[in-house]
Enzyme design. Structure first.
Site, PDB file in Angstrom:
ATOM      1  N   LYS A   1       0.806  -1.217   0.000  1.00  0.00           N
ATOM      2  CA  LYS A   1       0.000   0.000   0.000  1.00  0.00           C
ATOM      3  C   LYS A   1       0.844   1.275   0.000  1.00  0.00           C
ATOM      4  O   LYS A   1       0.395   2.323  -0.465  1.00  0.00           O
ATOM      5  CB  LYS A   1      -0.960   0.001   1.187  1.00  0.00           C
ATOM      6  CG  LYS A   1      -2.045  -1.068   1.079  1.00  0.00           C
ATOM      7  CD  LYS A   1      -3.058  -0.955   2.185  1.00  0.00           C
ATOM      8  CE  LYS A   1      -4.135  -2.017   2.032  1.00  0.00           C
ATOM      9  NZ  LYS A   1      -5.214  -1.866   3.005  1.00  0.00           N
TER      10      LYS A   1
ATOM     11  N   ASP B   1      -9.932   2.740   1.812  1.00  0.00           N
ATOM     12  CA  ASP B   1      -9.948   2.081   3.115  1.00  0.00           C
ATOM     13  C   ASP B   1     -10.463   3.013   4.200  1.00  0.00           C
ATOM     14  O   ASP B   1     -11.148   2.583   5.130  1.00  0.00           O
ATOM     15  CB  ASP B   1      -8.539   1.617   3.511  1.00  0.00           C
ATOM     16  CG  ASP B   1      -8.129   0.330   2.828  1.00  0.00           C
ATOM     17  OD1 ASP B   1      -9.021  -0.444   2.425  1.00  0.00           O
ATOM     18  OD2 ASP B   1      -6.912   0.094   2.696  1.00  0.00           O
TER      19      ASP B   1
END
Length: 281
Positions: A75, A111
């Site tokens: 990420k 997210d």
């Protein structure tokens, strides 16, 4: 967008055998009468990872992919490979959704809204309290950012204390306060209202793992949010539930972040009920 278009999406990460993303996105494509596939791109950490990640970015740029998700451990590794970051991805310092806009590769972080939206079903998020977050990786960054933005007092515990310290100092302009702790049950505070596990401990196939000792009681009334969704109930959640604590796994966050990504990629409203039904099969 034209329904006749053939979409190619995917998920980059390692490991990926636990992932429910293919069935979730295939269900979304079917529900929207779209043709396409969602692939798993296994890229282990190591010296060749950045080259392999760059190849996926090139595939997106050239139209061989129409979008992809990113999970552990990449990420943050994607950050230098995209052309632009959205405001949220830039502030969080982690990317989980990548797409092409006006010829430029853009990194987004769904997210954050995914976690915060699902968390509201477990605790009163608009009433800031104290949270203990286990882990300091890309998923932790999203959870910490969301909580700090809502004004929470967040303590971060990681086996690498310097990583927790770096995360604790990453968002100085947000209203909440953050601090770092060593990953030591004896050092943990006793008065937090929410425990968030962002580590892979307990994730399939190593389902016996648990980031919290069974002999260490949680604070009274403490809620437990485990970002793991496979298995549906981790050892951490099971122990907490038996002790009378409200618990929730990361499936709701998974569905919401996936829905937001799907909407970015296709321009269609995500069929959240169909996506959840596919994940729960």
């Amino acid at each position: 967008m034209e329904n006749s278009r053939l979409y190619h999406f995917g998920l980059i990460g390692y490991p990926l055998e636990h992932s429910l993303s293919p069935q979730i996105h295939h269900a979304a494509l079917r529900a929207c009468c779209l043709e396409g596939e969602y692939h798993l791109f296994l890229i282990p950490p190591g010296p060749e990872a950045q080259v392999l990640l760059a190849e996926k970015v090139t595939a997106l740029r050239e139209g061989r992919l129409q979008g992809f998700n990113v999970t552990i451990p990449h990420k943050q590794n994607l950050l230098p490979l995209v052309d632009e970051l959205t405001a949220t991805a830039s502030e969080v310092g982690a990317v989980n959704t990548v797409f092409l806009r006006d010829g430029k590769v853009v990194g987004e972080n769904t997210d954050v809204p995914g976690f915060y939206a699902d968390l509201q079903g477990l605790v009163h998020t608009d009433t800031p309290q104290r949270a203990l977050v286990l882990g300091a990786g890309g998923s932790a960054r999203a959870a910490v950012y969301a909580l700090l933005r809502a004004g929470w007092d967040v303590q971060i515990a990681a086996r690498r204390l310097e990583q927790a310290q770096a995360l604790a100092g990453a968002f100085p302009r947000l209203p909440g306060r953050a601090s770092a702790l060593p990953f030591d049950l004896l050092e943990f505070p006793k008065n937090f209202a929410l425990l968030v596990n962002t580590t892979p401990l307990g994730m399939y196939p190593k389902v016996d793992g648990c980031p919290w000792s069974e002999i260490a009681p949680l604070p009274e009334g403490c809620a437990v949010y485990d970002l793991i969704y496979n298995p549906p109930e981790t050892r951490l959640m099971q122990n907490a539930r038996i002790s009378g604590h409200p618990v929730r796994n990361g499936l709701g966050m998974l569905i919401e972040q996936a829905a937001l990504a799907f909407e970015i990629w296709t321009g269609k409203s995500a069929p959240r009920q169909a996506m959840r039904a596919a994940a729960e099969q």
